[in-house]
Design a protein around this motif. Sequence first.
Motif, short mmCIF file in Angstrom:
data_model
loop_
_atom_site.label_atom_id
_atom_site.label_comp_id
_atom_site.label_asym_id
_atom_site.label_seq_id
_atom_site.Cartn_x
_atom_site.Cartn_y
_atom_site.Cartn_z
N GLU A 1 0.83 -1.19 -0.08
CA GLU A 1 -0.06 -0.03 0.09
C GLU A 1 0.73 1.10 -0.14
O GLU A 1 1.81 1.48 0.79
CB GLU A 1 -0.94 0.09 1.15
CG GLU A 1 -2.12 -0.88 1.17
CD GLU A 1 -3.49 -0.28 1.85
OE1 GLU A 1 -3.49 0.68 2.04
OE2 GLU A 1 -3.87 -1.21 2.21
N LEU A 2 0.67 2.17 -0.94
CA LEU A 2 1.48 3.24 -1.11
C LEU A 2 0.51 4.57 -0.86
O LEU A 2 -0.67 4.56 -1.05
CB LEU A 2 2.01 3.61 -2.59
CG LEU A 2 2.92 2.51 -3.20
CD1 LEU A 2 3.22 2.74 -4.48
CD2 LEU A 2 4.16 2.22 -2.30
N HIS A 3 1.02 5.24 0.04
CA HIS A 3 0.36 6.53 0.34
C HIS A 3 0.92 7.84 0.01
O HIS A 3 2.20 8.12 0.22
CB HIS A 3 0.13 6.59 1.90
CG HIS A 3 -0.55 5.35 2.35
ND1 HIS A 3 -1.95 5.12 2.40
CD2 HIS A 3 -0.20 3.99 2.69
CE1 HIS A 3 -2.38 4.17 2.62
NE2 HIS A 3 -1.37 3.58 2.89
N ASP A 4 0.22 8.89 -0.36
CA ASP A 4 0.55 10.28 -0.54
C ASP A 4 1.97 10.28 -1.33
O ASP A 4 2.95 10.56 -0.90
CB ASP A 4 0.89 11.07 0.75
CG ASP A 4 0.86 12.53 0.45
OD1 ASP A 4 0.37 13.10 -0.59
OD2 ASP A 4 1.68 12.99 1.42
N PHE A 5 2.06 9.94 -2.48
CA PHE A 5 3.26 9.81 -3.32
C PHE A 5 3.21 10.72 -4.66
O PHE A 5 2.04 10.85 -5.04
CB PHE A 5 3.63 8.55 -3.91
CG PHE A 5 2.68 7.64 -4.48
CD1 PHE A 5 2.82 7.64 -5.83
CD2 PHE A 5 1.72 6.81 -3.75
CE1 PHE A 5 1.90 6.96 -6.49
CE2 PHE A 5 0.80 6.25 -4.56
CZ PHE A 5 0.83 6.12 -5.80
N ASP A 6 4.43 10.99 -5.09
CA ASP A 6 4.33 11.99 -6.50
C ASP A 6 4.33 11.06 -7.63
O ASP A 6 4.96 9.91 -7.59
CB ASP A 6 5.77 12.72 -6.50
CG ASP A 6 5.79 13.67 -7.50
OD1 ASP A 6 5.27 14.63 -7.41
OD2 ASP A 6 6.74 13.28 -8.57
N ILE A 7 3.52 11.26 -8.45
CA ILE A 7 3.17 10.59 -9.68
C ILE A 7 4.41 10.47 -10.63
O ILE A 7 4.66 9.10 -11.10
CB ILE A 7 2.03 11.00 -10.40
CG1 ILE A 7 0.74 10.97 -9.62
CG2 ILE A 7 1.78 10.50 -11.96
CD1 ILE A 7 -0.59 11.60 -9.95
N ALA A 8 5.19 11.60 -10.69
CA ALA A 8 6.37 11.56 -11.69
C ALA A 8 7.49 10.62 -11.03
O ALA A 8 7.83 10.04 -11.87
CB ALA A 8 6.81 12.93 -11.74
N ASP A 9 7.86 10.75 -9.80
CA ASP A 9 8.75 9.86 -9.21
C ASP A 9 8.19 8.29 -9.36
O ASP A 9 9.01 7.44 -9.64
CB ASP A 9 8.94 10.18 -7.72
CG ASP A 9 9.44 11.78 -7.50
OD1 ASP A 9 10.27 12.22 -8.60
OD2 ASP A 9 9.49 12.24 -6.40
N PHE A 10 7.01 8.17 -9.07
CA PHE A 10 6.32 6.97 -9.05
C PHE A 10 6.57 6.28 -10.31
O PHE A 10 7.04 4.98 -10.79
CB PHE A 10 5.03 6.79 -8.53
CG PHE A 10 4.44 5.32 -8.52
CD1 PHE A 10 4.82 4.39 -7.65
CD2 PHE A 10 3.25 5.21 -9.36
CE1 PHE A 10 4.38 3.10 -7.56
CE2 PHE A 10 2.80 3.97 -9.25
CZ PHE A 10 3.34 2.84 -8.27
#
Length: 81
Positions: free
Chosen positions: A5-14
């Motif tokens: 489960e990933l929370h509150d992450f930057d889309i470009a980095d992901f």
Amino acid sequence: MDKVELHDFDIADFSKLIASCKGDVFMVTEEGDRLNLKSKLCQLIGFTTLIQGGRVTAAKIECSDPEDESKLFRFNLFGEK
């Protein structure tokens, strides 16, 4: 495959992280759909349902490669590195 489960992450980095993964990476929706995030089209579909204020609030991810799962777990804890 375990879910991360990933929370509150930057889309470009992901997206950069997904591109570096060896195996398939799936986003699992609340309805049980599995979107292969190695596909840019699936990324667009998956991210549009989760984006709030320019960031993804939460996502359930499955990986076919255990090393990729470790990468994503570290990304969730520490962000891009």
